[in-house]
Design a protein around this motif. Structure first.
Motif, PDB file in Angstrom:
ATOM      1  N   GLN A  20      -9.757   6.397   2.393  1.00 30.84           N
ATOM      2  CA  GLN A  20      -9.935   5.263   1.475  1.00 30.84           C
ATOM      3  C   GLN A  20      -8.622   4.975   0.726  1.00 30.84           C
ATOM      4  OE1 GLN A  20     -13.306   5.304  -1.146  1.00 30.84           O
ATOM      5  NE2 GLN A  20     -14.728   5.977   0.437  1.00 30.84           N
ATOM      6  N   ASP A  21      -8.052   6.010   0.162  1.00 32.19           N
ATOM      7  CA  ASP A  21      -6.895   5.861  -0.750  1.00 32.19           C
ATOM      8  C   ASP A  21      -5.636   6.387  -0.092  1.00 32.19           C
ATOM      9  OD1 ASP A  21      -5.244   5.635  -2.919  1.00 32.19           O
ATOM     10  OD2 ASP A  21      -6.230   7.134  -4.133  1.00 32.19           O
ATOM     11  N   ARG A  22      -4.859   5.504   0.590  1.00 27.14           N
ATOM     12  CA  ARG A  22      -4.974   4.089   0.749  1.00 27.14           C
ATOM     13  C   ARG A  22      -4.472   3.706   2.137  1.00 27.14           C
ATOM     14  NH1 ARG A  22      -8.731   1.649  -1.723  1.00 27.14           N
ATOM     15  NH2 ARG A  22      -8.562   3.302  -3.211  1.00 27.14           N
ATOM     16  N   LYS A  23      -4.645   4.693   3.073  1.00 23.38           N
ATOM     17  CA  LYS A  23      -4.192   4.405   4.434  1.00 23.38           C
ATOM     18  C   LYS A  23      -5.073   3.338   5.065  1.00 23.38           C
ATOM     19  CE  LYS A  23      -1.452   8.420   5.469  1.00 23.38           C
ATOM     20  NZ  LYS A  23      -1.493   9.868   5.619  1.00 23.38           N
ATOM     21  N   ASP A  41       5.170   8.118  -2.669  1.00 23.18           N
ATOM     22  CA  ASP A  41       5.143   8.711  -4.018  1.00 23.18           C
ATOM     23  C   ASP A  41       4.342   7.945  -5.071  1.00 23.18           C
ATOM     24  OD1 ASP A  41       6.650  10.596  -2.793  1.00 23.18           O
ATOM     25  OD2 ASP A  41       8.354  10.507  -4.149  1.00 23.18           O
ATOM     26  N   GLU A  42       3.419   7.091  -4.632  1.00 21.04           N
ATOM     27  CA  GLU A  42       2.562   6.411  -5.628  1.00 21.04           C
ATOM     28  C   GLU A  42       1.719   7.420  -6.395  1.00 21.04           C
ATOM     29  OE1 GLU A  42      -0.992   4.675  -7.413  1.00 21.04           O
ATOM     30  OE2 GLU A  42      -0.941   6.118  -5.771  1.00 21.04           O
ATOM     31  N   GLU A  43       1.246   8.431  -5.666  1.00 27.42           N
ATOM     32  CA  GLU A  43       0.326   9.392  -6.289  1.00 27.42           C
ATOM     33  C   GLU A  43       1.019  10.296  -7.310  1.00 27.42           C
ATOM     34  OE1 GLU A  43      -2.680   9.085  -6.115  1.00 27.42           O
ATOM     35  OE2 GLU A  43      -3.339   8.322  -4.181  1.00 27.42           O
ATOM     36  N   VAL A  44       2.354  10.257  -7.339  1.00 30.04           N
ATOM     37  CA  VAL A  44       3.061  11.047  -8.352  1.00 30.04           C
ATOM     38  C   VAL A  44       3.834  10.126  -9.301  1.00 30.04           C
ATOM     39  CG1 VAL A  44       3.161  13.228  -7.092  1.00 30.04           C
ATOM     40  CG2 VAL A  44       4.909  11.507  -6.667  1.00 30.04           C
ATOM     41  N   ASP A  84      -2.336  -5.260  -4.203  1.00 29.72           N
ATOM     42  CA  ASP A  84      -2.123  -3.817  -4.172  1.00 29.72           C
ATOM     43  C   ASP A  84      -3.489  -3.142  -4.125  1.00 29.72           C
ATOM     44  OD1 ASP A  84      -0.805  -1.406  -4.156  1.00 29.72           O
ATOM     45  OD2 ASP A  84       0.041  -1.575  -6.158  1.00 29.72           O
ATOM     46  N   GLU A  85      -3.505  -1.853  -4.363  1.00 30.86           N
ATOM     47  CA  GLU A  85      -4.754  -1.126  -4.136  1.00 30.86           C
ATOM     48  C   GLU A  85      -5.830  -1.438  -5.174  1.00 30.86           C
ATOM     49  OE1 GLU A  85      -4.929   3.218  -5.058  1.00 30.86           O
ATOM     50  OE2 GLU A  85      -2.785   2.946  -5.191  1.00 30.86           O
ATOM     51  N   GLY A  86      -7.061  -1.465  -4.680  1.00 29.08           N
ATOM     52  CA  GLY A  86      -8.216  -1.621  -5.547  1.00 29.08           C
ATOM     53  C   GLY A  86      -9.102  -0.404  -5.388  1.00 29.08           C
ATOM     54  N   SER A 127       0.866  -1.186   0.000  1.00 25.83           N
ATOM     55  CA  SER A 127       0.000   0.000   0.000  1.00 25.83           C
ATOM     56  C   SER A 127       0.898   1.229   0.000  1.00 25.83           C
ATOM     57  CB  SER A 127      -0.925   0.017   1.221  1.00 25.83           C
ATOM     58  OG  SER A 127      -0.174   0.229   2.398  1.00 25.83           O
ATOM     59  N   HIS A 128       0.340   2.353  -0.436  1.00 30.00           N
ATOM     60  CA  HIS A 128       1.173   3.561  -0.467  1.00 30.00           C
ATOM     61  C   HIS A 128       0.877   4.464   0.720  1.00 30.00           C
ATOM     62  CE1 HIS A 128      -2.047   6.129  -2.259  1.00 30.00           C
ATOM     63  NE2 HIS A 128      -2.367   5.067  -2.979  1.00 30.00           N
ATOM     64  N   ILE A 129       1.923   5.179   1.151  1.00 29.05           N
ATOM     65  CA  ILE A 129       1.834   6.041   2.333  1.00 29.05           C
ATOM     66  C   ILE A 129       1.322   7.426   1.950  1.00 29.05           C
ATOM     67  CG2 ILE A 129       3.095   6.847   4.381  1.00 29.05           C
ATOM     68  CD1 ILE A 129       5.438   5.101   3.513  1.00 29.05           C
TER      69      ILE A 129
HETATM   70 ZN   LIG Z   1      -4.049   5.037  -4.248  1.00 29.75          ZN
END
Ligand SMILES: [Zn+2]
Length: 478
Positions: free
Chosen positions: A187-190, A221-224, A249-251, A154-156
């Motif tokens: 929700q996204d994604r904590k 840095d997943e969101e970038v 991974d994230e859904g 998951s991303h921080i």
């Molecule tokens: Zn996400």
């Protein structure tokens, strides 16, 4: 017999500890900061022990108060006790890891604290240049030499917040009386990172030991784009040594009871359309100029957009649809001058297929520019080709294991292509089978939106889902 004042204080304290009353004004974070008490933990009934001396001092009756009967102040709301796992999730939400300046240190400290409390190996892996890192937790398997490992990712980081649009502070993790917890990343994604940890905590508490090694990664840095996070990690020797064959991974959340399982993503094609023409005073009425040409080009593009909307399935499945959106527009220097140049940025997402490739889009754009008049052109800003998809074949061991696990649990699922982009694409490119799965049923998708929230019961249900799924995957025999 009349109770003494100390008995009344004890009664009050027992009630305070066993309930979830709101924090009195004197115990608000700004007051507690100077006293060295961590304000984030006050929702834990157990943690209120820390403020017992302060509470008793604050509530001590003056000499004239002895004849009063003790009662709960009218501004105290009594709520059911909060599950400690919800409290821990809310602590994570209070770490501000929003771009463009994410504070990763607080989130990393929280993850480390959780790993130590659960009893799984914590490691911060740093990369060059300094500042690049990922967090890896390891739960060793009982026979890892014979089996590949399982990765829960998951991303921080979270996307930015426009605080003027939020009802509550996006990093206060406020819970309303319906149990909805508001926060960027709720929700996204904590939610997902916290659910993995809570599921492992429960499994360890009841003595479960996985056959395969289970890794939990928290990446920045997943969101970038993930280049500084997951993509860097996948090239590192530490990753090679992990022998991962399956990653979750994230859904995304779903409004019904059918879990979406994401096995692929759409490619990104982004262009800047520029229209040029004769500049003039805005009082003049020339037949065409840069603005009229751009208007025509966008109009033609939006005809195609409408066709795509009509082609999408009623259930919102976007697999075979090319999404088109205007994201930025600009040009001009003065409100009373028609500019010689105007531009628009258009972002398109598509699933590449033999019959539908980037060249279909370039052909479309060539045709649109030709029809829009002289001086209309486009420049490709990004063509991110994402081709890798994880298997949905019954002959594939991991897919068969996932599908059978869902069947055994009586959970419904629907394999889908992810609408956006996630770190799963980096994993797939590195040859790891990755599926996007976030157990958030009966929940509106609010990731990246203002007032993002998640209900605490949905969060808790998701923990139970991972608690059941992780053993199935970690003990699967090939
Ligand atoms: Zn996400």
């Amino acid at each position: 017999m009349k109770p003494t004042s100390s008995v009344r204080i004890l009664h009050f304290w027992i009630l305070y500890l066993s309930s979830n009353v709101s924090i009195p004004a004197w115990a608000e974070p700004q007051h507690l900061k100077t006293s060295g008490i961590r304000p984030t933990n006050l929702q834990h009934p157990g943690n209120r022990l820390h403020i017992l001396p302060l509470l008793l001092w604050s509530k001590r009756p003056s000499s004239g108060d002895d004849k009063r009967t003790t009662k709960i102040p009218s501004n105290f709301t009594i709520l059911p006790p909060e599950d400690p796992s919800v409290s821990r999730y809310r602590e994570y939400l209070r770490t501000n890891t929003s771009h463009p300046n994410p504070n990763y240190d607080t989130a990393v400290a929280w993850i480390k604290e959780q790993a130590q409390a659960i009893g799984i190996e914590y490691k911060k892996i740093d990369f060059d240049p300094p500042g690049l890192f990922i967090i890896r937790l390891k739960w060793p398997g009982s026979d890892p030499m014979e089996r590949s490992s399982l990765l829960l990712n998951s991303h921080i980081d979270v996307v930015p917040v426009d605080s003027s649009k939020w009802t509550y502070d996006a990093f206060a993790a406020v819970k309303d009386d319906k149990g909805n917890i508001y926060g960027r990343g709720a929700q996204d994604r904590k939610s997902q990172g916290a659910q993995y940890l809570e599921a492992i905590r429960r499994l360890k508490m009841r003595g479960f030991s996985p056959r395969r090694t289970v890794y939990v990664t928290f990446v920045p840095d997943e969101e970038v784009g993930g280049d500084r996070g997951m993509a860097t990690f996948l090239k590192a020797s530490e990753f090679m040594d992990m022998n991962v064959s399956l990653a979750l991974d994230e859904g995304a959340a779903t409004m019904d009871d059918v879990y979406p399982i994401f096995y692929g993503e759409r490619s990104v094609f982004r262009v800047r359309i520029t229209a040029t023409g004769r500049s003039s005073h805005t009082a003049m009425m020339l037949k065409d100029n840069a603005a009229t040409k751009l208007n025509k080009a966008l109009g033609l593009l939006f005809v195609f957009r409408d066709e795509q909307i009509n082609a999408s399935n009623p259930d919102g499945n976007i697999e075979n649809v090319t999404s088109i959106n205007l994201s930025q527009i600009g040009g001009g220097t003065s409100p009373n001058a028609v500019p010689s140049e105007i531009w628009a940025i258009v972002d398109m997402r598509l699933r590449l297929r033999p019959t539908w490739t980037f060249s279909n889009l370039t052909n479309l754009l060539d045709s649109i520019c030709n029809q829009s008049g002289n001086g209309v052109s486009y420049k490709v800003l990004l063509n991110l080709e994402i081709k890798e998809e994880s298997s949905l074949s019954e002959s594939d061991f991991w897919w068969r294991t996932i599908r059978k696990s869902f069947d055994e649990m009586g959970w419904k699922m629907k394999p889908q292509i992810f609408a956006g982009a996630s770190d799963a694409r980096h994993l797939r490119k590195a040859g790891i089978q990755a599926y996007g799965f976030s157990p958030l049923l009966f929940t509106e998708q609010l990731g990246h939106q203002d007032n993002e929230f998640l209900n605490e019961n949905t969060f808790l249900n998701g923990i139970t889902v991972y608690e059941k799924l992780i053993p199935k995957l970690a003990n699967a025999r090939e």
